[in-house]
Scaffold this active site. Structure first.
Site, PDB file in Angstrom:
ATOM      1  N   ASP A 182       0.871  -1.178   0.000  1.00  0.00           N
ATOM      2  CA  ASP A 182       0.000   0.000   0.000  1.00  0.00           C
ATOM      3  C   ASP A 182       0.910   1.230   0.000  1.00  0.00           C
ATOM      4  O   ASP A 182       1.746   1.380   0.895  1.00  0.00           O
ATOM      5  CB  ASP A 182      -0.869  -0.024   1.265  1.00  0.00           C
ATOM      6  CG  ASP A 182      -2.179   0.714   1.070  1.00  0.00           C
ATOM      7  OD1 ASP A 182      -3.216   0.206   1.546  1.00  0.00           O
ATOM      8  OD2 ASP A 182      -2.156   1.776   0.415  1.00  0.00           O
ATOM      9  N   ASP A 284      -2.748   4.916  -2.471  1.00  0.00           N
ATOM     10  CA  ASP A 284      -3.731   5.564  -1.604  1.00  0.00           C
ATOM     11  C   ASP A 284      -4.117   6.960  -2.104  1.00  0.00           C
ATOM     12  O   ASP A 284      -3.239   7.780  -2.364  1.00  0.00           O
ATOM     13  CB  ASP A 284      -3.081   5.693  -0.210  1.00  0.00           C
ATOM     14  CG  ASP A 284      -4.048   6.107   0.849  1.00  0.00           C
ATOM     15  OD1 ASP A 284      -4.961   5.332   1.131  1.00  0.00           O
ATOM     16  OD2 ASP A 284      -3.891   7.215   1.383  1.00  0.00           O
ATOM     17  N   GLU A 342      -6.302   4.112  -5.806  1.00  0.00           N
ATOM     18  CA  GLU A 342      -7.571   4.360  -5.113  1.00  0.00           C
ATOM     19  C   GLU A 342      -8.044   5.724  -5.591  1.00  0.00           C
ATOM     20  O   GLU A 342      -7.412   6.741  -5.309  1.00  0.00           O
ATOM     21  CB  GLU A 342      -7.375   4.371  -3.592  1.00  0.00           C
ATOM     22  CG  GLU A 342      -8.694   4.574  -2.870  1.00  0.00           C
ATOM     23  CD  GLU A 342      -8.542   5.008  -1.431  1.00  0.00           C
ATOM     24  OE1 GLU A 342      -7.572   5.686  -1.107  1.00  0.00           O
ATOM     25  OE2 GLU A 342      -9.409   4.647  -0.625  1.00  0.00           O
ATOM     26  N   HIS A 413     -10.848  -2.126   4.022  1.00  0.00           N
ATOM     27  CA  HIS A 413     -10.622  -1.738   5.426  1.00  0.00           C
ATOM     28  C   HIS A 413     -11.308  -0.429   5.795  1.00  0.00           C
ATOM     29  O   HIS A 413     -11.228   0.040   6.924  1.00  0.00           O
ATOM     30  CB  HIS A 413      -9.117  -1.622   5.671  1.00  0.00           C
ATOM     31  CG  HIS A 413      -8.515  -0.555   4.827  1.00  0.00           C
ATOM     32  ND1 HIS A 413      -8.388  -0.645   3.459  1.00  0.00           N
ATOM     33  CD2 HIS A 413      -8.051   0.667   5.145  1.00  0.00           C
ATOM     34  CE1 HIS A 413      -7.863   0.462   2.980  1.00  0.00           C
ATOM     35  NE2 HIS A 413      -7.660   1.288   3.976  1.00  0.00           N
ATOM     36  N   ASP A 414     -11.970   0.184   4.794  1.00  0.00           N
ATOM     37  CA  ASP A 414     -12.634   1.471   5.042  1.00  0.00           C
ATOM     38  C   ASP A 414     -14.146   1.366   5.065  1.00  0.00           C
ATOM     39  O   ASP A 414     -14.829   2.390   5.237  1.00  0.00           O
ATOM     40  CB  ASP A 414     -12.294   2.471   3.904  1.00  0.00           C
ATOM     41  CG  ASP A 414     -10.882   2.968   3.985  1.00  0.00           C
ATOM     42  OD1 ASP A 414     -10.339   3.356   2.935  1.00  0.00           O
ATOM     43  OD2 ASP A 414     -10.301   2.959   5.086  1.00  0.00           O
TER      44      ASP A 414
HETATM   45  O1  TEU Z   1      -8.947   6.272   2.103  1.00  0.00           O
HETATM   46  C1  TEU Z   1      -9.385   7.441   1.440  1.00  0.00           C
HETATM   47  C2  TEU Z   1     -10.832   7.312   1.380  1.00  0.00           C
HETATM   48  O2  TEU Z   1     -11.421   7.243   0.329  1.00  0.00           O
HETATM   49  C3  TEU Z   1     -11.548   7.102   2.644  1.00  0.00           C
HETATM   50  O3  TEU Z   1     -10.684   7.489   3.671  1.00  0.00           O
HETATM   51  C4  TEU Z   1     -12.730   8.050   2.639  1.00  0.00           C
HETATM   52  O4  TEU Z   1     -12.435   9.132   1.817  1.00  0.00           O
HETATM   53  C5  TEU Z   1     -12.899   8.585   4.037  1.00  0.00           C
HETATM   54  O5  TEU Z   1     -13.064   7.474   4.871  1.00  0.00           O
HETATM   55  C6  TEU Z   1     -14.094   9.515   4.058  1.00  0.00           C
HETATM   56  O6  TEU Z   1     -15.258   8.768   3.802  1.00  0.00           O
HETATM   57  C7  TEU Z   1      -7.561   6.037   2.066  1.00  0.00           C
HETATM   58  C8  TEU Z   1      -7.313   4.823   2.934  1.00  0.00           C
HETATM   59  O7  TEU Z   1      -7.982   3.692   2.372  1.00  0.00           O
HETATM   60  C9  TEU Z   1      -7.833   5.138   4.323  1.00  0.00           C
HETATM   61  O8  TEU Z   1      -7.740   4.001   5.177  1.00  0.00           O
HETATM   62  C10 TEU Z   1      -7.015   6.293   4.878  1.00  0.00           C
HETATM   63  O9  TEU Z   1      -7.565   6.665   6.127  1.00  0.00           O
HETATM   64  C11 TEU Z   1      -7.049   7.497   3.929  1.00  0.00           C
HETATM   65  O10 TEU Z   1      -6.847   7.154   2.560  1.00  0.00           O
HETATM   66  C12 TEU Z   1      -5.922   8.461   4.289  1.00  0.00           C
HETATM   67  O11 TEU Z   1      -4.690   7.855   3.971  1.00  0.00           O
END
Ligand code: TEU
Length: 639
Positions: A182, A284, A342, A413-414
């Site tokens: 990542d 990311d 992403e 994970h989000d």
């Molecule tokens: O996530 C970006 C993202 O799309 C989500 O964080 C979303 O925008 C946010 O939760 C608001 O809804 C990436 C990673 O996947 C995430 O785990 C990180 O927290 C974030 O970037 C910052 O690096």
């Protein structure tokens, strides 16, 4: 490409990739048929008429902003109808995302680690995984669980050592699998040495590695951009009398991609990992790296619709393609590696420009629009509808062309667990898990299975905010209480969408802590681990885990399910758009598969004749004349 002005006709404006994506987003939100629109008189109207069409909601100022944004795109819509699909390992691979912190703890500190991953490689190989994606394992203070990197060249202490990582990479390759990392290069931790130095002085060599604005004397942020994790997107540094940008947590400082020296340091680091033998990267929020350099305030309407302010000025910035092409040329070119960007918020046409094989930018992108039934958001309490989600995914299948490769995911994970989003009372938990498996393994594209999804894991059973660990959720809870919600109301709202749901420990067996750790887990283990766990599901023929294994094997053995065409099957009685049943065909060199999916929780009539079809997989353990809730069947045609 013609510049778009207020006097451009709507049909001409849609020759612009971003405009077409924006239009697709709006029409799908309001369920307007794009083709009917194009033939209508409305298409001949001018851009400025949108103001009256929306009764002034979209005012002239907003339209001017939109034209400015759209005109930043220098590329025409990509036409790839004549293209032949290029075969690549990552188009054939089944990907599996590991969130190391919650996967397997080997040393009893309650936190997952690299040696724990090594212990489970044979399980992943047996499942049929080809490529593992690990969420960040670099050194980090863990303000955002590793997405705040303080040293790109070292491993997070809790996860182990670089020697452990080297052993993991070697063991993955020994099993014929691949590993992607990542890569978080939109921002670093504020504890990264670059930022530690940058904040000392405006003259420091690393100062311009970040995005600073002088205070204008009012001690207020340079603009109204909000962080995704609540509050202003700017930190104030008194010693410099300057503000620094952070789109995410206060400890995640945005890098200044306008600085060529910073970019070269990033490319050097990427090459260091590639030379070690990693097989690529998940990148990311990579579409955020190019910001509009005038840093304008947010467009009120965008903030109203999306709930975040300022995203329009960086989600697809004016130099994004330039930066990604440069990165590709200086790091990926000539290597058989994969890059998955992403790219939340981008549509089909802009994603094609980022990933087409003749663009030399990224290999693939993640689009998340189907993970919530828009306009719902992750923190809304609603019943997730697969009809809406699959309609979106089918649109990508039909319009993404042969130069681009979709990604297919329902969890990461989000996001909360799909089994909980789609079925709060778990009446059809396993059927839903198998529906997702069917889509991921029979649609065209790269399937990304998130740890625990294969065993139908569900949301965490958290009882209070003290049980939560995610910076986004905790900040949201605090903000809601500050705005007057009771702690219980705030907790219930946060529980709808907290990312913690996806971060409960992987459930390996029915022993203490689900076999994840001998110590005290960093986050609660789900109570249902004694039923839903790897060990028990391996022994149950009709388990979600064995269904995933079966379909992964089927996809590996049949190129038609990888490189085959995708074509909807409509019946003369029911148009698939309005039906509860999705039916499609995958075909390659005479090999043909037909898939039928009941997208709803009610029994429905099937509309295909299965007489000359051989049933080769089903999410139910015996065939029936009708389609049961969420039933999926895969047939092979028998000539
Ligand atoms: O996530 C970006 C993202 O799309 C989500 O964080 C979303 O925008 C946010 O939760 C608001 O809804 C990436 C990673 O996947 C995430 O785990 C990180 O927290 C974030 O970037 C910052 O690096």
């Amino acid at each position: 490409m013609e510049k778009i002005t207020l006097d451009t006709s709507l049909s001409d404006a849609m020759k612009n990739p971003m405009a077409k994506d924006l239009f697709d987003a709006i029409t799908s939100l309001f369920d307007i048929d794009v083709n009917k629109f194009k033939k209508s008189k409305v298409a001949k109207l001018k851009v400025k008429s949108i103001k009256s069409l929306t009764a002034g909601v979209i005012d002239k100022k907003t339209l001017k902003y939109a034209c400015e944004l759209l005109n930043s795109e220098k590329n025409p819509i990509l036409d790839d109808r004549s293209a032949k699909i290029e075969k690549k390992w990552w188009k054939e691979a089944v990907f599996y995302q590991i969130y190391p912190r919650s996967f397997k703890d080997s040393d009893g500190d309650g936190i997952g680690d690299i040696r724990g991953i090594i212990e489970k490689l044979d399980y992943l190989k047996e499942l049929g995984v080809d490529c593992i994606w690990c969420s960040p394992m670099y050194k980090s203070p863990n303000d955002d669980n590793g997405y705040d990197i303080s040293d790109y060249y070292d491993i997070m202490t809790e996860f182990g050592t670089m020697a452990d990582f080297d052993e993991l990479l070697d063991e993955v390759h020994k099993r014929g699998m691949k590993l992607i990392m990542d890569l978080v290069i939109n921002h670093t931790s504020d504890e990264h040495e670059w930022f530690e130095q940058a904040k000392q002085s405006k003259d420091d060599e690393y100062h311009d590695y970040y995005i600073w604005k002088d205070d204008d004397g009012t001690k207020t942020p340079p603009n109204d951009w909000q962080s995704f994790f609540k509050g202003s997107a700017w930190n104030y540094y008194e010693n410099l009398d300057q503000w620094a940008l952070h789109l995410f947590s206060k400890k995640q400082m945005d890098l200044n991609w306008e600085n060529p020296k910073m970019r070269q340091d990033i490319y050097k680091m990427i090459n260091w990992w590639l030379n070690k033998g990693v097989d690529g990267f998940r990148m990311d929020v990579i579409n955020f790296i190019s910001k509009w350099q005038n840093f304008p305030n947010s467009v009120p309407l965008v903030q109203h619709i999306f709930g975040f302010s300022g995203t329009e000025w960086y989600f697809y910035g004016p130099r994004l393609h330039e930066f990604l092409h440069e990165l590709n040329m200086q790091a990926f070119k000539g290597r058989d590696c994969v890059s998955v960007g992403e790219c939340g918020g981008l549509g089909i046409e802009t994603s094609k420009l980022l990933t087409a094989d003749n663009r030399n930018e990224l290999s693939m992108v993640f689009n998340f629009d189907h993970l919530d039934n828009l306009p719902h958001g992750r923190y809304d309490d609603y019943h997730y509808d697969f009809k809406i989600a699959l309609k979106h995914l089918v649109k990508w299948q039909l319009n993404y062309g042969n130069r681009c490769w979709p990604t297919l995911l329902f969890e990461n994970h989000d996001n909360p667990r799909i089994t909980s989003k789609a079925d709060k009372y778990y009446a059809f938990r396993e059927e839903i898990a198998k529906l997702c498996a069917t889509v991921q393994l029979t649609f065209r594209g790269a399937p990304f299975i998130y740890q625990g999804q294969e065993i139908a894991m569900a949301n965490g059973d958290f009882k209070s905010v003290e049980d939560l660990r995610d910076v986004e959720a905790i900040n949201m809870f605090v903000e809601l209480v500050e705005k007057g919600k009771t702690p219980q109301e705030a907790f219930e709202k946060v529980m709808c969408g907290t990312r913690d749901h996806a971060r409960t420990p992987m459930q390996w067996d029915d022993s203490k802590n689900a076999g994840f750790t001998e110590g005290t887990p960093w986050i609660k283990v789900n109570k249902d681990a004694f039923v839903y766990n790897v060990k028990d599901e391996l022994t149950r023929d009709d388990s979600p885990l064995n269904y995933y294994k079966k379909l992964i094997k089927l996809r590996k053995e049949n190129e038609a399910l990888i490189y085959g065409t995708f074509e909807l099957i409509k019946s003369n009685r029911i148009d698939v758009q309005d039906s509860d049943i999705l039916c499609f065909k995958r075909e390659l060199d005479g090999e043909k598969f037909i898939v039928e999916i009941n997208m709803v929780r009610r029994t429905r009539k099937r509309y295909i004749d299965t007489e000359n079809l051989e049933l080769i997989a089903s999410s139910y353990d015996y065939p029936a004349k009708t389609l049961r809730p969420y039933e999926c069947n895969i047939y092979k045609t028998v000539y």
